[in-house]
Design a protein around this motif. Structure first.
Motif, PDB file in Angstrom:
ATOM      1  N   UNK A  31     -20.167 -56.859  38.956  1.00  0.00           N
ATOM      2  CA  UNK A  31     -19.061 -55.959  38.657  1.00  0.00           C
ATOM      3  C   UNK A  31     -18.621 -56.227  37.231  1.00  0.00           C
ATOM      4  N   UNK A  32     -18.573 -55.187  36.448  1.00  0.00           N
ATOM      5  CA  UNK A  32     -18.237 -55.321  35.030  1.00  0.00           C
ATOM      6  C   UNK A  32     -16.977 -54.525  34.752  1.00  0.00           C
ATOM      7  N   UNK A  33     -16.058 -55.116  34.004  1.00  0.00           N
ATOM      8  CA  UNK A  33     -14.844 -54.419  33.579  1.00  0.00           C
ATOM      9  C   UNK A  33     -14.824 -54.369  32.055  1.00  0.00           C
ATOM     10  N   UNK A  34     -14.581 -53.195  31.513  1.00  0.00           N
ATOM     11  CA  UNK A  34     -14.440 -53.046  30.070  1.00  0.00           C
ATOM     12  C   UNK A  34     -12.957 -53.198  29.758  1.00  0.00           C
ATOM     13  N   UNK A  35     -12.629 -54.243  29.028  1.00  0.00           N
ATOM     14  CA  UNK A  35     -11.230 -54.547  28.734  1.00  0.00           C
ATOM     15  C   UNK A  35     -10.807 -53.934  27.402  1.00  0.00           C
ATOM     16  N   UNK A  36     -11.726 -53.913  26.458  1.00  0.00           N
ATOM     17  CA  UNK A  36     -11.404 -53.393  25.136  1.00  0.00           C
ATOM     18  C   UNK A  36     -12.694 -52.898  24.499  1.00  0.00           C
ATOM     19  N   UNK A  37     -12.561 -51.869  23.679  1.00  0.00           N
ATOM     20  CA  UNK A  37     -13.714 -51.348  22.957  1.00  0.00           C
ATOM     21  C   UNK A  37     -13.361 -51.318  21.479  1.00  0.00           C
ATOM     22  N   UNK A  38     -14.189 -51.929  20.667  1.00  0.00           N
ATOM     23  CA  UNK A  38     -14.007 -51.916  19.224  1.00  0.00           C
ATOM     24  C   UNK A  38     -15.170 -51.182  18.600  1.00  0.00           C
ATOM     25  N   UNK A  39     -14.885 -50.407  17.597  1.00  0.00           N
ATOM     26  CA  UNK A  39     -15.941 -49.677  16.903  1.00  0.00           C
ATOM     27  C   UNK A  39     -16.207 -50.343  15.568  1.00  0.00           C
ATOM     28  N   UNK A  40     -17.467 -50.432  15.202  1.00  0.00           N
ATOM     29  CA  UNK A  40     -17.796 -50.994  13.900  1.00  0.00           C
ATOM     30  C   UNK A  40     -17.858 -49.908  12.832  1.00  0.00           C
ATOM     31  N   UNK A  41     -17.469 -48.714  13.200  1.00  0.00           N
ATOM     32  CA  UNK A  41     -17.437 -47.595  12.271  1.00  0.00           C
ATOM     33  C   UNK A  41     -15.993 -47.158  12.063  1.00  0.00           C
ATOM     34  N   UNK A  42     -15.677 -46.652  10.878  1.00  0.00           N
ATOM     35  CA  UNK A  42     -14.316 -46.146  10.660  1.00  0.00           C
ATOM     36  C   UNK A  42     -14.067 -44.889  11.483  1.00  0.00           C
ATOM     37  N   UNK A  43     -12.833 -44.684  11.893  1.00  0.00           N
ATOM     38  CA  UNK A  43     -12.534 -43.480  12.666  1.00  0.00           C
ATOM     39  C   UNK A  43     -12.405 -42.269  11.728  1.00  0.00           C
ATOM     40  N   UNK A  44     -12.244 -41.103  12.307  1.00  0.00           N
ATOM     41  CA  UNK A  44     -12.222 -39.868  11.525  1.00  0.00           C
ATOM     42  C   UNK A  44     -11.073 -39.831  10.526  1.00  0.00           C
ATOM     43  N   UNK A  45      -9.905 -40.367  10.905  1.00  0.00           N
ATOM     44  CA  UNK A  45      -8.763 -40.372   9.983  1.00  0.00           C
ATOM     45  C   UNK A  45      -9.054 -41.245   8.764  1.00  0.00           C
ATOM     46  N   UNK A  46      -9.675 -42.403   8.985  1.00  0.00           N
ATOM     47  CA  UNK A  46     -10.017 -43.285   7.872  1.00  0.00           C
ATOM     48  C   UNK A  46     -11.038 -42.627   6.949  1.00  0.00           C
ATOM     49  N   UNK A  47     -12.021 -41.958   7.546  1.00  0.00           N
ATOM     50  CA  UNK A  47     -13.024 -41.266   6.739  1.00  0.00           C
ATOM     51  C   UNK A  47     -12.399 -40.139   5.927  1.00  0.00           C
ATOM     52  N   UNK A  48     -11.499 -39.389   6.535  1.00  0.00           N
ATOM     53  CA  UNK A  48     -10.847 -38.284   5.832  1.00  0.00           C
ATOM     54  C   UNK A  48     -10.007 -38.813   4.675  1.00  0.00           C
ATOM     55  N   UNK A  49      -9.293 -39.898   4.877  1.00  0.00           N
ATOM     56  CA  UNK A  49      -8.472 -40.482   3.816  1.00  0.00           C
ATOM     57  C   UNK A  49      -9.355 -40.992   2.671  1.00  0.00           C
ATOM     58  N   UNK A  50     -10.455 -41.629   3.011  1.00  0.00           N
ATOM     59  CA  UNK A  50     -11.366 -42.137   1.982  1.00  0.00           C
ATOM     60  C   UNK A  50     -11.975 -40.978   1.195  1.00  0.00           C
TER      61      UNK A  50
END
Length: 78
Positions: A31-50
């Protein structure tokens, strides 16, 4: 259900989102529980700001270049 902190493991998925648990779990129910998910990519808001920041910087550089270019051409005419 209580979970001991020492029982928690952090694993990274492959490019298809799969995790290799290891041979110790072969032929066992897990039985596996996903407690947290982290992305190694910037999200869309960060990309738009950049993108906006890069666009503004490019416009400023283009304006500075136009001024410098005009000065250089004017200096050649003298």
């Amino acid at each position: 259900m209580k979970v001991d902190a020492s029982d928690l493991r952090t694993n990274e998925t492959d490019d298809r989102g799969r995790i290799y648990l290891g041979t110790e779990y072969a032929n066992k129910r897990v039985t596996v529980a996903v407690v947290e998910v982290e992305s190694d990519r910037p999200d869309e808001d960060e990309l738009a700001a950049a993108y906006r920041e890069a666009s503004e910087s490019a416009e400023e550089l283009a304006e500075e270049w136009n001024g410098a270019s005009d000065e250089a051409w004017n200096g050649l005419d003298e």
